[in-house]
Write a protein that holds these residues in place. Structure first.
Motif, PDB file in Angstrom:
ATOM      1  N   SER A 273      -0.022  -5.010  -8.809  1.00 58.45           N
ATOM      2  CA  SER A 273       0.823  -3.757  -8.628  1.00 58.45           C
ATOM      3  C   SER A 273       0.251  -3.354  -7.857  1.00 58.45           C
ATOM      4  CB  SER A 273      -0.112  -3.217  -9.666  1.00 58.45           C
ATOM      5  OG  SER A 273       0.089  -3.808 -11.038  1.00 58.45           O
ATOM      6  N   ARG A 274      -1.343  -3.944  -6.913  1.00 53.72           N
ATOM      7  CA  ARG A 274      -1.501  -2.747  -5.713  1.00 53.72           C
ATOM      8  C   ARG A 274      -0.482  -3.207  -4.327  1.00 53.72           C
ATOM      9  NH1 ARG A 274      -6.711  -4.759  -7.806  1.00 53.72           N
ATOM     10  NH2 ARG A 274      -6.545  -6.499  -6.453  1.00 53.72           N
ATOM     11  N   GLN A 275      -0.139  -4.404  -4.213  1.00 53.92           N
ATOM     12  CA  GLN A 275       0.639  -4.888  -3.536  1.00 53.92           C
ATOM     13  C   GLN A 275       1.857  -3.506  -3.444  1.00 53.92           C
ATOM     14  OE1 GLN A 275       0.574  -6.514  -1.057  1.00 53.92           O
ATOM     15  NE2 GLN A 275      -1.138  -7.882  -1.215  1.00 53.92           N
ATOM     16  N   ILE A 276       2.456  -3.316  -4.421  1.00 55.63           N
ATOM     17  CA  ILE A 276       3.827  -2.468  -4.443  1.00 55.63           C
ATOM     18  C   ILE A 276       2.894  -1.038  -4.672  1.00 55.63           C
ATOM     19  CG2 ILE A 276       5.558  -1.339  -6.125  1.00 55.63           C
ATOM     20  CD1 ILE A 276       5.895  -4.487  -5.924  1.00 55.63           C
ATOM     21  N   GLN A 277       2.039  -0.656  -4.927  1.00 51.24           N
ATOM     22  CA  GLN A 277       1.294   0.499  -4.259  1.00 51.24           C
ATOM     23  C   GLN A 277       1.671   0.668  -2.952  1.00 51.24           C
ATOM     24  OE1 GLN A 277      -2.105   0.932  -6.977  1.00 51.24           O
ATOM     25  NE2 GLN A 277      -0.942   0.589  -9.011  1.00 51.24           N
ATOM     26  N   MET A 278       0.624   0.255  -2.074  1.00 46.99           N
ATOM     27  CA  MET A 278       0.139   0.473  -0.972  1.00 46.99           C
ATOM     28  C   MET A 278       1.751   0.125  -0.212  1.00 46.99           C
ATOM     29  SD  MET A 278      -2.584  -2.322  -0.329  1.00 46.99           S
ATOM     30  CE  MET A 278      -2.036  -3.739  -0.777  1.00 46.99           C
ATOM     31  N   LEU A 279       3.049  -1.052  -0.675  1.00 48.40           N
ATOM     32  CA  LEU A 279       4.164  -0.814  -0.084  1.00 48.40           C
ATOM     33  C   LEU A 279       4.804   0.589  -0.512  1.00 48.40           C
ATOM     34  CD1 LEU A 279       6.948  -2.149   1.401  1.00 48.40           C
ATOM     35  CD2 LEU A 279       7.712  -2.979  -0.875  1.00 48.40           C
TER      36      LEU A 279
END
Length: 306
Positions: free
Chosen positions: A34-40
C-alpha cells in the motif's frame, strides 16, 4: 521520478484488483504494498485506484498508466536479459578479418561453430590481407583475425588454426613450361620452373607467401623470374588463367579456382615436404573487452582440439 518497485506494485494491484492477492503475488505483506502505491500516486499527483470496502477499481489515470507500466517493466526485463547475455558472450557483435583463402576454409568452419554455440552473436566480416588485419587488431577495428604468421605486435595473441601446403598452378594446355609437360596429377619439380614467368605475391601485403615461395625456389636451385605481383590468391589465379605465367598457391585454393587452371603437387624430394608448409593462425588482442570474442575462442579451441 517513480521507481520500478512502485510500478511492479501498481501492475500487480491493477491486474489482481485486490491488495491482498497482489501482496501475495509479490511475496510481501499488504502494508508495504500500500505504501508503494501511495508513493507512486504522490509522485504522479493523481489517484490510480478507487477503493471501497468491497472492491478496487482503476481510475482513468490508472487505466492510462497500466499498459505503459507493463511496457516499461517488460523493457527492463529484456534489457536485463540482453546485458547478461552480452556479458556472458551469448550475444553481441564480432568483427572478423580474414584472408581470401581463409574465407574458403577456416571462416566457414568458424561461423558454423558459432551458429551452434552462440546463435545470438552477429558477425561483421572483412576480407583483409594479413598486415591490414594486424593493424585492425591493434587499433580495435578487428576483433579476430584469420591470418598468416607475420611479425608480432605487442598485445596481439596468436594460436595455430590450420595447416596447408603450396601447389603449382599453371595455365591449362599452355606452353608456359616450355617443352616440359607434366601429366595431370603428377608432382612437378620446382626446378622445371627455373626462369619461367612467375606470378608472385606482393612483398608488402603478402610477405609471408612471398618469402616462402623464394625459399622453395632456392631449395630447388631454381631462379624465380618474377613478372607480375599481386596481394591475393584470386588475382594470381586470374593471371594464370590468362596464360601469363605460373604461380604457387595454397592447396585449399583449388576448390575455387577459375576454369583453365590446372594444379600440380610440388615434388617432395630434397626436404621439400618439410619446407612446404603453409600456416593459418587465429589472432586477437589480449586486452579485448568483448566477451563474445572470448567465448568464440573457447569454441574454436574445442573444435581444433577435437
Amino acid at each position: 521520478m517513480f521507481s520500478l518497485p512502485q510500478l511492479e506494485a501498481f501492475v500487480a494491484v491493477a491486474e489482481e484488483l485486490h491488495f491482498g492477492a497482489a501482496a501475495e503475488r509479490l511475496n510481501m505483506t499488504q502494508p508495504p504494498l500500500s505504501r508503494q502505491i501511495q508513493m507512486l500516486e504522490k509522485k504522479l499527483n493523481t489517484t490510480l485506484f478507487s477503493r471501497t470496502s468491497r472492491k478496487v477499481e482503476l481510475t482513468a489515470a490508472g487505466a492510462t498508466l497500466l499498459p505503459r507500466a507493463r511496457q516499461i517493466l517488460d523493457m527492463c526485463i529484456k534489457t536485463d536479459m540482453d546485458v547478461r547475455r552480452v556479458s556472458s558472450g551469448q550475444a553481441g557483435t564480432i568483427t572478423v578479418g580474414y584472408t581470401a583463402i581463409a574465407g574458403q576454409s577456416a571462416l566457414p568452419m568458424m561461423l558454423r561453430k558459432a551458429a551452434e554455440g552462440m546463435p545470438g552473436v552477429s558477425f561483421v566480416l572483412r576480407e583483409l590481407v594479413s598486415t591490414d588485419q594486424m593493424d585492425g587488431l591493434v587499433k580495435g577495428s578487428v576483433d579476430i583475425g584469420l591470418l598468416r604468421p607475420i611479425v608480432a605486435r605487442p598485445g596481439v595473441v596468436f594460436r595455430p588454426l590450420m595447416q596447408d601446403r603450396l601447389v603449382v598452378a599453371v595455365p591449362e594446355g599452355s606452353p608456359v613450361l616450355g617443352n616440359t609437360r607434366i601429366p595431370d596429377g603428377q608432382p612437378l619439380p620446382l626446378g622445371s620452373l627455373d626462369r619461367r614467368p612467375l606470378l608472385m605475391y606482393s612483398t608488402k601485403e603478402a610477405r609471408y607467401f612471398h618469402d616462402l615461395v623464394l625459399r622453395l625456389f632456392a631449395s630447388a636451385g631454381a631462379h624465380a623470374n618474377i613478372t607480375q605481383y599481386a596481394s591475393q590468391v584470386p588475382a594470381l589465379l586470374a593471371f594464370v588463367q590468362a596464360g601469363l605465367g605460373v604461380t604457387l598457391v595454397p592447396a585449399s585454393a583449388m576448390a575455387f579456382a577459375p576454369p583453365g587452371v590446372e594444379f600440380h603437387e610440388i615434388d617432395g624430394r630434397h626436404g621439400m615436404q618439410e619446407l612446404n608448409r603453409v600456416d593459418l593462425e587465429l589472432a586477437w588482442n589480449e586486452e579485448t573487452a568483448n566477451p563474445a570474442v572470448l567465448r568464440l575462442l573457447d569454441l574454436i579451441g574445442e573444435s581444433v582440439s577435437a
